[in-house]
Each structure stands twice: as C-alpha cells, then as structure tokens.
Design a protein around this motif. Structure first.
Motif, mmCIF file in Angstrom:
data_model
loop_
_atom_site.group_PDB
_atom_site.id
_atom_site.type_symbol
_atom_site.label_atom_id
_atom_site.label_comp_id
_atom_site.label_asym_id
_atom_site.label_seq_id
_atom_site.Cartn_x
_atom_site.Cartn_y
_atom_site.Cartn_z
ATOM 1 N N VAL A 176 17.174 9.951 9.402
ATOM 2 C CA VAL A 176 17.154 8.593 9.943
ATOM 3 C C VAL A 176 17.577 7.632 8.835
ATOM 4 C CG1 VAL A 176 15.335 9.199 11.580
ATOM 5 C CG2 VAL A 176 14.727 8.078 9.429
ATOM 6 N N PRO A 177 18.220 6.516 9.189
ATOM 7 C CA PRO A 177 18.729 5.604 8.152
ATOM 8 C C PRO A 177 17.667 5.121 7.177
ATOM 9 C CG PRO A 177 19.702 5.066 10.274
ATOM 10 C CD PRO A 177 18.649 6.108 10.546
ATOM 11 N N ALA A 178 16.470 4.796 7.657
ATOM 12 C CA ALA A 178 15.443 4.282 6.751
ATOM 13 C C ALA A 178 15.049 5.302 5.703
ATOM 14 C CB ALA A 178 14.215 3.844 7.544
ATOM 15 N N ALA A 179 14.976 6.580 6.097
ATOM 16 C CA ALA A 179 14.628 7.626 5.139
ATOM 17 C C ALA A 179 15.733 7.817 4.115
ATOM 18 C CB ALA A 179 14.344 8.932 5.869
ATOM 19 N N GLU A 180 16.972 7.775 4.563
ATOM 20 C CA GLU A 180 18.090 7.889 3.631
ATOM 21 C C GLU A 180 18.096 6.714 2.652
ATOM 22 O OE1 GLU A 180 21.487 8.190 6.164
ATOM 23 O OE2 GLU A 180 21.089 10.278 6.691
ATOM 24 N N GLN A 232 15.601 5.104 1.567
ATOM 25 C CA GLN A 232 14.471 5.200 0.645
ATOM 26 C C GLN A 232 14.539 6.406 -0.283
ATOM 27 O OE1 GLN A 232 10.519 3.829 2.686
ATOM 28 N NE2 GLN A 232 11.897 4.512 4.311
ATOM 29 N N THR A 233 15.598 7.187 -0.189
ATOM 30 C CA THR A 233 15.759 8.335 -1.064
ATOM 31 C C THR A 233 16.294 7.887 -2.422
ATOM 32 O OG1 THR A 233 16.207 9.789 0.816
ATOM 33 C CG2 THR A 233 16.884 10.576 -1.349
ATOM 34 N N VAL A 234 15.721 8.399 -3.487
ATOM 35 C CA VAL A 234 16.130 8.019 -4.839
ATOM 36 C C VAL A 234 17.645 8.134 -4.981
ATOM 37 C CG1 VAL A 234 16.054 8.737 -7.250
ATOM 38 C CG2 VAL A 234 13.932 8.556 -5.936
ATOM 39 N N GLY A 235 18.250 7.071 -5.514
ATOM 40 C CA GLY A 235 19.687 7.070 -5.743
ATOM 41 C C GLY A 235 20.510 6.546 -4.592
ATOM 42 N N SER A 236 19.882 6.111 -3.510
ATOM 43 C CA SER A 236 20.628 5.630 -2.355
ATOM 44 C C SER A 236 21.381 4.346 -2.696
ATOM 45 C CB SER A 236 19.694 5.373 -1.170
ATOM 46 O OG SER A 236 18.957 4.166 -1.363
ATOM 47 N N PRO A 237 22.490 4.065 -2.002
ATOM 48 C CA PRO A 237 23.205 2.811 -2.249
ATOM 49 C C PRO A 237 22.332 1.576 -2.045
ATOM 50 C CG PRO A 237 24.571 4.323 -0.979
ATOM 51 C CD PRO A 237 23.208 4.943 -1.056
ATOM 52 N N ILE A 294 0.869 -1.180 0.000
ATOM 53 C CA ILE A 294 0.000 0.000 0.000
ATOM 54 C C ILE A 294 0.907 1.233 0.000
ATOM 55 C CG2 ILE A 294 -1.783 1.278 1.252
ATOM 56 C CD1 ILE A 294 -2.508 -1.409 2.625
ATOM 57 N N ASN A 295 0.843 2.016 -1.061
ATOM 58 C CA ASN A 295 1.731 3.184 -1.209
ATOM 59 C C ASN A 295 3.190 2.778 -0.969
ATOM 60 O OD1 ASN A 295 -0.760 4.502 -1.379
ATOM 61 N ND2 ASN A 295 -0.686 5.182 0.746
ATOM 62 N N PRO A 296 3.683 1.757 -1.653
ATOM 63 C CA PRO A 296 4.995 1.207 -1.330
ATOM 64 C C PRO A 296 6.139 2.098 -1.819
ATOM 65 C CG PRO A 296 4.111 0.119 -3.266
ATOM 66 C CD PRO A 296 3.021 1.025 -2.762
ATOM 67 N N SER A 297 7.225 2.090 -1.064
ATOM 68 C CA SER A 297 8.390 2.919 -1.419
ATOM 69 C C SER A 297 9.352 2.136 -2.308
ATOM 70 C CB SER A 297 9.111 3.375 -0.150
ATOM 71 O OG SER A 297 9.607 2.264 0.584
ATOM 72 N N ASN A 298 8.841 1.489 -3.327
ATOM 73 C CA ASN A 298 9.628 0.522 -4.075
ATOM 74 C C ASN A 298 10.906 1.103 -4.662
ATOM 75 O OD1 ASN A 298 8.054 -1.843 -3.733
ATOM 76 N ND2 ASN A 298 6.583 -1.108 -5.230
ATOM 77 N N HIS A 299 10.770 2.099 -5.492
ATOM 78 C CA HIS A 299 11.949 2.686 -6.139
ATOM 79 C C HIS A 299 12.369 3.991 -5.476
ATOM 80 C CE1 HIS A 299 12.729 -0.117 -9.394
ATOM 81 N NE2 HIS A 299 11.415 -0.270 -9.507
ATOM 82 N N GLY A 300 11.966 4.164 -4.235
ATOM 83 C CA GLY A 300 12.409 5.330 -3.483
ATOM 84 C C GLY A 300 11.607 6.575 -3.800
ATOM 85 N N THR A 301 11.994 7.656 -3.144
ATOM 86 C CA THR A 301 11.242 8.907 -3.238
ATOM 87 C C THR A 301 12.174 10.106 -3.287
ATOM 88 O OG1 THR A 301 9.611 10.320 -2.130
ATOM 89 C CG2 THR A 301 11.033 8.986 -0.716
#
Length: 272
Positions: free
Chosen positions: A167-171, A173-178, A133-140
C-alpha cells in the motif's frame, strides 16, 4: 478493530462534538490522527474519552482511504493524506474559533504524515504541539522485512508484497523512500512547533525504534521519551501504545506540561 466493523467511519466516544468550545485552561482543540491500517474508532476509543474527561475539545478524523467506508484506513499516499489532515484542521479551527490545534497521533498519524502536513501544507502555523505515540518519523525497516520482501518477490517474479507492504502509505514509510528523503532534506522539525515522541523499545513495527526520535532545528522544541525510562516494566509494543494508561498520562503531560502529573506505571507485560 472488530468493534468498528459495523461502522468503520464512526467516532470514538468523546470525540467530534463540533459544538465544543475550548476552555481557558485548554484553549487548543486536540485532533487525534490514527495510524496505518487503523481507523479513528479502533485507534482512539481508549484515549479520546480520557482527553474529553480532562476538559479538552477532542476530534478524530478518518483519512487515507483507498475506497469509501474502508475498515482499514491510512493506506493512501502520505502527501494525499496530509492534505486531508490540512482540510480537517481548518474545519476544527472554524468550528471552535481556536487559533491553533494540538495533534496527537499514532504510528503514521504521529509521525510521517503530520510531519509532511507541517512542512508542506502550512501546518506549522496552525499547530502548537505534535505528540507522536510510536511515530514513524524516520521510517521503518519492519525488522528488515520490507527490503527482504522486495528482494524475494522480485526474484520470484511476483507482484505485490506480503503484510500489506504494497500500500502507498507503507511504501512511503519504508526507510529510504522518496517521501522520507524529501521530507527531511532540510531537517527534522519546523520552527514554532513543540514535538513529543513517546517511544517503546519493544516496537517491532517501526524499527529500529530509535528512528522514532527527532532532532530539533532552531526554533523548534523536541521531547523524546523512551517509555521504559519512565516505566521500566511496561513492555507495550507498537500496536497497543495508544491504549496504554501509562502512555495516556504521558500524552496528558505533553499537552499540559504546566500541570504534569506522575505516571503511576501500570504493568504492561505483553509486547504487542
């Protein structure tokens, strides 16, 4: 969220009965996976009773805490949280005697984190369906705020980021993250798993909303559902998707497509 303040680790109604045995009609337990800055009670108090009433054995874990009994969970590194999900799946399988589970998650819990579990923690052998539900699949890009915040704070000489973006989880999920680059280096999905992504075009957190869609690799099945294609007047945004009755019916249909029922499209006019 406020209702979980007295006990941030409490279970939502209908979830975490470890004496539950799956029925022939619903042979796989359903594990609910909350999102970033959420907890099991706040994220799943709406859907857990619906699934229980429908005859499922329902479970909901808390994960990704940076300190014990934190109100807002799901903030730790995605690979660490995926290991916690792996351990929880084993616990549920052992208790219920089931061979596989179905996962239903919101935001991080329906996207990047369980995707990591499926690929790198042998989860694909133990999961039949992943419903996001509203998944963060390819980041944001968080409408670009993530990168803007980085640039502004670097220039200003400040450390940390607003909106909890440090926070680590937000980083992750950010587009382009390792983490994102490593996860999808060999495609979006895992063979043998059926993926359903329930996406709203009014999502202002996982942006662009099209980042939530997946492409199937051979052997996997993907259903990408835009909520407004089903219910044009449903303007539910990112945060309230897990409490939307229209989304609840789409989840039920994804878990049991042989007995799918029409979505009656309750009006949801506020994009939150």
């Amino acid at each position: 969220m406020l209702a979980s303040v007295p006990d941030p680790d409490r279970s939502p109604a209908g979830a975490n009965d470890f004496t539950c045995r799956p029925s022939a009609a619903h042979p796989r337990p359903v594990i609910l996976v909350h999102g970033t800055f959420e907890n099991a009670f706040s994220n799943w108090s709406g859907l857990a009773p619906v699934l229980k009433h429908a005859g499922y054995c329902v479970f909901a874990l808390n994960y990704g805490q940076t300190k014990p009994h934190a109100l807002m969970k799901g903030t730790g590194p995605v690979p660490d949280s995926a290991k916690q999900l792996a351990a929880y799946v084993e616990k549920v399988l052992a208790a219920t005697g089931a061979r596989k589970v179905d996962l239903v998650g919101h935001s991080q819990g329906g996207g990047l984190m369980p995707q990591w579990y499926l690929r790198f923690n042998r989860g694909a052998a133990k999961v039949h369906r992943l419903v996001g539900i509203n998944p963060s699949n390819h980041g944001t890009t968080v409408d670009g705020l993530a990168h803007v915040a980085d640039a502004v704070l670097d220039v200003a000489g400040h450390t940390g980021k607003p909106l909890g973006l440090d926070v680590p989880a937000a980083e992750d999920q950010t587009v382009g993250s390792p983490v994102l680059r490593h996860l999808y280096a060999k495609g979006d999905t895992e063979p043998g798993v059926t993926y359903t992504n329930i996406v709203t075009k009014t999502d202002t957190l996982v942006t662009p909303y099209t980042n939530q869609f997946l492409t199937a690799v051979p052997g996997a099945t993907v259903h990408n559902i835009l909520l407004q294609d089903v219910c044009p007047l449903d303007l539910t945004g990112h945060f309230s998707g897990a409490d939307d009755p229209n989304v609840h019916q789409l989840v039920l249909n994804a878990l049991d497509p042989a007995h799918a029922a029409p979505v009656h499209c309750a009006l949801r006019p506020i994009p939150l």
